[in-house]
Design an enzyme around this catalytic site. Sequence first.
Site, PDB file in Angstrom:
ATOM      1  N   GLY A 215       0.819  -1.214   0.000  1.00  0.00           N
ATOM      2  CA  GLY A 215       0.000   0.000   0.000  1.00  0.00           C
ATOM      3  C   GLY A 215       0.847   1.256   0.000  1.00  0.00           C
ATOM      4  N   GLU A 238      -2.491  -2.864  -6.044  1.00  0.00           N
ATOM      5  CA  GLU A 238      -3.367  -1.807  -6.557  1.00  0.00           C
ATOM      6  C   GLU A 238      -2.468  -0.657  -7.026  1.00  0.00           C
ATOM      7  OE1 GLU A 238      -6.191  -0.869  -3.530  1.00  0.00           O
ATOM      8  OE2 GLU A 238      -5.675   1.235  -3.579  1.00  0.00           O
TER       9      GLU A 238
HETATM   10  N1  COA Z   1      -6.461   9.728  16.540  1.00  0.00           N
HETATM   11  C1  COA Z   1      -6.142  10.962  16.100  1.00  0.00           C
HETATM   12  N2  COA Z   1      -5.298  11.197  15.078  1.00  0.00           N
HETATM   13  C2  COA Z   1      -4.756  10.134  14.486  1.00  0.00           C
HETATM   14  C3  COA Z   1      -5.039   8.825  14.874  1.00  0.00           C
HETATM   15  C4  COA Z   1      -5.924   8.644  15.951  1.00  0.00           C
HETATM   16  N3  COA Z   1      -6.226   7.430  16.404  1.00  0.00           N
HETATM   17  N4  COA Z   1      -4.370   7.986  14.077  1.00  0.00           N
HETATM   18  C5  COA Z   1      -3.687   8.740  13.208  1.00  0.00           C
HETATM   19  N5  COA Z   1      -3.916  10.033  13.472  1.00  0.00           N
HETATM   20  C6  COA Z   1      -3.322  11.169  12.753  1.00  0.00           C
HETATM   21  C7  COA Z   1      -1.821  11.018  12.656  1.00  0.00           C
HETATM   22  O1  COA Z   1      -1.176  11.550  13.799  1.00  0.00           O
HETATM   23  C8  COA Z   1      -1.528  11.806  11.401  1.00  0.00           C
HETATM   24  O2  COA Z   1      -1.580  13.185  11.675  1.00  0.00           O
HETATM   25  P1  COA Z   1      -0.441  14.170  11.154  1.00  0.00           P
HETATM   26  O3  COA Z   1      -0.485  14.046   9.641  1.00  0.00           O
HETATM   27  O4  COA Z   1      -0.877  15.492  11.661  1.00  0.00           O
HETATM   28  O5  COA Z   1       0.824  13.640  11.749  1.00  0.00           O
HETATM   29  C9  COA Z   1      -2.738  11.522  10.518  1.00  0.00           C
HETATM   30  O6  COA Z   1      -3.782  11.146  11.405  1.00  0.00           O
HETATM   31  C10 COA Z   1      -2.469  10.411   9.520  1.00  0.00           C
HETATM   32  O7  COA Z   1      -2.150   9.228  10.197  1.00  0.00           O
HETATM   33  P2  COA Z   1      -1.061   8.239   9.652  1.00  0.00           P
HETATM   34  O8  COA Z   1      -1.338   6.933  10.270  1.00  0.00           O
HETATM   35  O9  COA Z   1       0.296   8.799   9.789  1.00  0.00           O
HETATM   36  O10 COA Z   1      -1.429   8.217   8.106  1.00  0.00           O
HETATM   37  P3  COA Z   1      -0.736   7.520   6.888  1.00  0.00           P
HETATM   38  O11 COA Z   1      -0.429   8.579   5.914  1.00  0.00           O
HETATM   39  O12 COA Z   1       0.328   6.562   7.273  1.00  0.00           O
HETATM   40  O13 COA Z   1      -1.951   6.683   6.294  1.00  0.00           O
HETATM   41  C11 COA Z   1      -3.979   5.428   6.518  1.00  0.00           C
HETATM   42  C12 COA Z   1      -2.569   5.661   7.041  1.00  0.00           C
HETATM   43  C13 COA Z   1      -4.571   4.269   7.277  1.00  0.00           C
HETATM   44  C14 COA Z   1      -4.840   6.660   6.712  1.00  0.00           C
HETATM   45  C15 COA Z   1      -3.869   5.107   4.988  1.00  0.00           C
HETATM   46  O14 COA Z   1      -3.048   4.002   4.794  1.00  0.00           O
HETATM   47  C16 COA Z   1      -5.226   4.835   4.363  1.00  0.00           C
HETATM   48  O15 COA Z   1      -5.910   5.750   3.969  1.00  0.00           O
HETATM   49  N6  COA Z   1      -5.622   3.549   4.284  1.00  0.00           N
HETATM   50  C17 COA Z   1      -6.913   3.147   3.736  1.00  0.00           C
HETATM   51  C18 COA Z   1      -6.818   2.831   2.283  1.00  0.00           C
HETATM   52  C19 COA Z   1      -5.978   1.627   1.974  1.00  0.00           C
HETATM   53  O16 COA Z   1      -5.500   0.914   2.839  1.00  0.00           O
HETATM   54  N7  COA Z   1      -5.793   1.390   0.683  1.00  0.00           N
HETATM   55  C20 COA Z   1      -5.050   0.267   0.173  1.00  0.00           C
HETATM   56  C21 COA Z   1      -3.643   0.569  -0.226  1.00  0.00           C
HETATM   57  S1  COA Z   1      -3.322   1.811  -1.435  1.00  0.00           S
END
Ligand code: COA
Length: 432
Positions: A215, A238
């Site tokens: 991903g 994907e």
């Molecule tokens: N409560 C509050 N804030 C939270 C949180 C929680 N439980 N968990 C994460 N956050 C915040 C983080 O601190 C971060 O904030 P910042 O940007 O200000 O630092 C933000 O939310 C993003 O979190 P993070 O986990 O770092 O995001 P990421 O860029 O690594 O993406 C997903 C993780 C899960 C959002 C992303 O992988 C996604 O959208 N997945 C769904 C789609 C998917 O899996 N598709 C298949 C592959 S392409």
Amino acid sequence: MVWKNNYREKLTSAEDAVKVIKSNDRVVLGHACGEPKLTVDSLVKRAKELENVEIVHMVSYGKGEYAYPEMEGHFRFNGLFIGPSTRKAVNDGRADFTPRFFSEIPSLFSNGELPVDVALIQASPPDSRGYCSYGISVDYTKPCAESARVVIAEVNTRMPRTLGDSFIHVSDIDYIVECDYPLYTIPVPEIGPAEERIGENIASLIEDGATLQLGIGAIPNAVLHFLTDKHDLGIHTEMLSDSVIPLVESGAVTGRRKTLHKGKMIATFIMGSEELYDFVDKNTYVEMHPVSYTNDPFIISKNHRMTSINSFIQVDLLGNVNSETIGPNQFSAVGGQVDFVRGAIRSSGGKAILAATSTAAGGKISRIVPYLDRGASVTTSRNDVQYIVTEYGIANLRGKTCRDRARVLINIAHPDFRDWLREQARTTYQII
Ligand code: COA
């Protein structure tokens, strides 16, 4: 050649092409880094002449001006995924969000749920027979163009010519705008020590001969550092990102043991650097397909040892995973996460891995929680979930009781939150 005359007749400017868009039309934009720039800008310039034009899109790396407050009444954004440029509009209530598995987005357009008036897409220049490649965005872009009433294509000399089920003939395009601008790129994500430990944990689950889906984000990028001594890995994914290039160059990815599309890397969209776009150009090793194919769980499962690696925001003690909202606010969307979790679980020897650091917000919040935040969505449910990985280890939830799930999840939570989680497991679920 008939198609050459046809091509010349269809040539126009971006400003003139978007004049075909009328009030109340539904306009779908080509996806992610394949989003066209000139026609979208020209459409935004026409805002005052138009009312209630619905803009449908998924991952957006463009400016997203159509979702600005001053565009209200002229454009209404309907997101199938939320990106940085559209998040505020959706969470302020000025735009909409439609939940849907990525594999099923093409059918939204083809089965009459969201009929498409105009598709704004990007494509490569035509070959000697008049076929343009969808390049880095085949995903829903190809099926959408195939069901749209009008197709406007920016034919960009910089769009790589990707191979596979990735072509549109000039005769199927209504208006052609020639252009030569760099595609959107995204930087390679930085990885810290926690991501590195997660990468190492995930790599310990990956067997030689496995087919991988990687991903977006820092974690998939961290895994690759620990895969260079693996043998005969394959790719059925994907999104194809920069992380795959070193794996091909080191010889870890060969596709030799794949049980579907042996010797080929399969993807539906490509997002990364210019180097990645050069790598996929006319590369017979890379095959692109619409997302209705790549993400169909039954197709995915034909790959033996299919191993999917995705990320999450929160997981509760029973294994319900939220990967798309922060509380009630939409942060992203399901994308292909559940498609790949289900495909990997069905695959012979497959593994579905969801990984994240044990805490968020600078260590203040545990991602392993007694229950998901109020208003949060369940993206991968406890019935589908398999491996959860943090920097503290690996929890396999499949086949485990709720009691055992809570125990193994607490073991991989950040130590500062373990006592609280044990207490919550006892008081909320009476399971510890
Ligand atoms: N409560 C509050 N804030 C939270 C949180 C929680 N439980 N968990 C994460 N956050 C915040 C983080 O601190 C971060 O904030 P910042 O940007 O200000 O630092 C933000 O939310 C993003 O979190 P993070 O986990 O770092 O995001 P990421 O860029 O690594 O993406 C997903 C993780 C899960 C959002 C992303 O992988 C996604 O959208 N997945 C769904 C789609 C998917 O899996 N598709 C298949 C592959 S392409």
